[in-house]
Design a protein around this motif. Structure first.
Motif, mmCIF file in Angstrom:
data_model
loop_
_atom_site.group_PDB
_atom_site.id
_atom_site.type_symbol
_atom_site.label_atom_id
_atom_site.label_comp_id
_atom_site.label_asym_id
_atom_site.label_seq_id
_atom_site.Cartn_x
_atom_site.Cartn_y
_atom_site.Cartn_z
ATOM 1 N N MET A 1 6.540 40.777 111.885
ATOM 2 C CA MET A 1 6.837 42.148 112.260
ATOM 3 C C MET A 1 8.265 42.222 112.805
ATOM 4 N N GLU A 92 17.487 44.099 108.777
ATOM 5 C CA GLU A 92 16.449 44.530 109.710
ATOM 6 C C GLU A 92 16.593 46.017 110.019
ATOM 7 N N LEU A 95 15.474 48.265 107.166
ATOM 8 C CA LEU A 95 14.015 48.375 107.122
ATOM 9 C C LEU A 95 13.533 49.336 108.218
ATOM 10 N N PHE A 96 14.129 49.246 109.394
ATOM 11 C CA PHE A 96 13.812 50.163 110.484
ATOM 12 C C PHE A 96 14.086 51.602 110.055
ATOM 13 N N GLU A 97 15.250 51.848 109.452
ATOM 14 C CA GLU A 97 15.598 53.192 108.982
ATOM 15 C C GLU A 97 14.598 53.687 107.934
ATOM 16 N N LYS A 98 14.243 52.810 107.010
ATOM 17 C CA LYS A 98 13.282 53.177 105.956
ATOM 18 C C LYS A 98 11.944 53.565 106.571
ATOM 19 N N ARG A 99 11.467 52.765 107.498
ATOM 20 C CA ARG A 99 10.190 53.069 108.139
ATOM 21 C C ARG A 99 10.259 54.364 108.934
ATOM 22 N N MET A 100 11.352 54.587 109.613
ATOM 23 C CA MET A 100 11.498 55.813 110.399
ATOM 24 C C MET A 100 11.536 57.042 109.482
ATOM 25 N N ARG A 101 12.207 56.929 108.328
ATOM 26 C CA ARG A 101 12.228 58.044 107.365
ATOM 27 C C ARG A 101 10.818 58.327 106.846
ATOM 28 N N GLU A 102 10.075 57.258 106.551
ATOM 29 C CA GLU A 102 8.707 57.425 106.070
ATOM 30 C C GLU A 102 7.825 58.058 107.136
ATOM 31 N N MET A 103 8.023 57.647 108.391
ATOM 32 C CA MET A 103 7.260 58.244 109.489
ATOM 33 C C MET A 103 7.584 59.730 109.612
#
Length: 152
Positions: A1, A92, A95-103
């Motif tokens: 993670m 890293e 990936l954080f940005e991608k996850r935040m956009r998806e959220m």
């Protein structure tokens, strides 16, 4: 993670944005919002800009725009070097940005705001409203469990 503390992310994101061109604080906040769907709190962003300036990673100049005085930030050579030495962390951060956009697309930031509103106004709710909320949250938990059990 992967764990990406917000300050670490903001530090590198600010430097990355300034490596593209000079910006004032509001433009930085707007770009961060457009990237991850969260607007950085001014009590976090502006002190961080001061820290970056104090460390010599960015510089500040004041410009008059109409009747307003704006602080415009520029990355320094030291800031560019800092970005280069932290290049390995950028994957890293992506990936954080991608996850935040998806959220954001899932509506999670709005859900968090609504939950915060419930928390702040809990004493104002009557028993009927609390009962309705309890039922909604139980149903939500069940639906989440069903969706997530298919994933893992």
């Amino acid at each position: 993670m992967i764990k990406t503390p917000l300050k670490k992310y903001l530090r590198l994101k600010i430097l990355e944005e300034l490596s593209i061109g000079d910006k004032h604080g509001y433009a930085l906040a707007k770009e961060i919002f457009n990237t991850i769907g969260l607007k950085p709190n001014t009590s976090l962003l502006y002190p961080l800009l001061k820290v970056l300036e104090r460390e010599g990673l960015i510089s500040l100049r004041k410009e008059v725009h109409g009747s307003r005085l704006k602080k415009v930030y520029t990355i320094t050579e030291k800031g560019i070097e800092y970005l280069k030495t932290n290049n390995s962390v950028m994957d890293e951060l992506r990936l954080f940005e991608k996850r935040m956009r998806e959220m954001k697309e899932l509506g999670i930031p709005e859900l968090i705001v609504r939950l915060k509103n419930i928390y702040e106004n809990l004493d104002k709710l009557g028993e009927k409203e609390k009962h309705i909320l309890r039922d909604i949250i139980r149903s939500f938990h069940i639906q989440l469990k069903n969706v997530l059990s298919e994933v893992y």
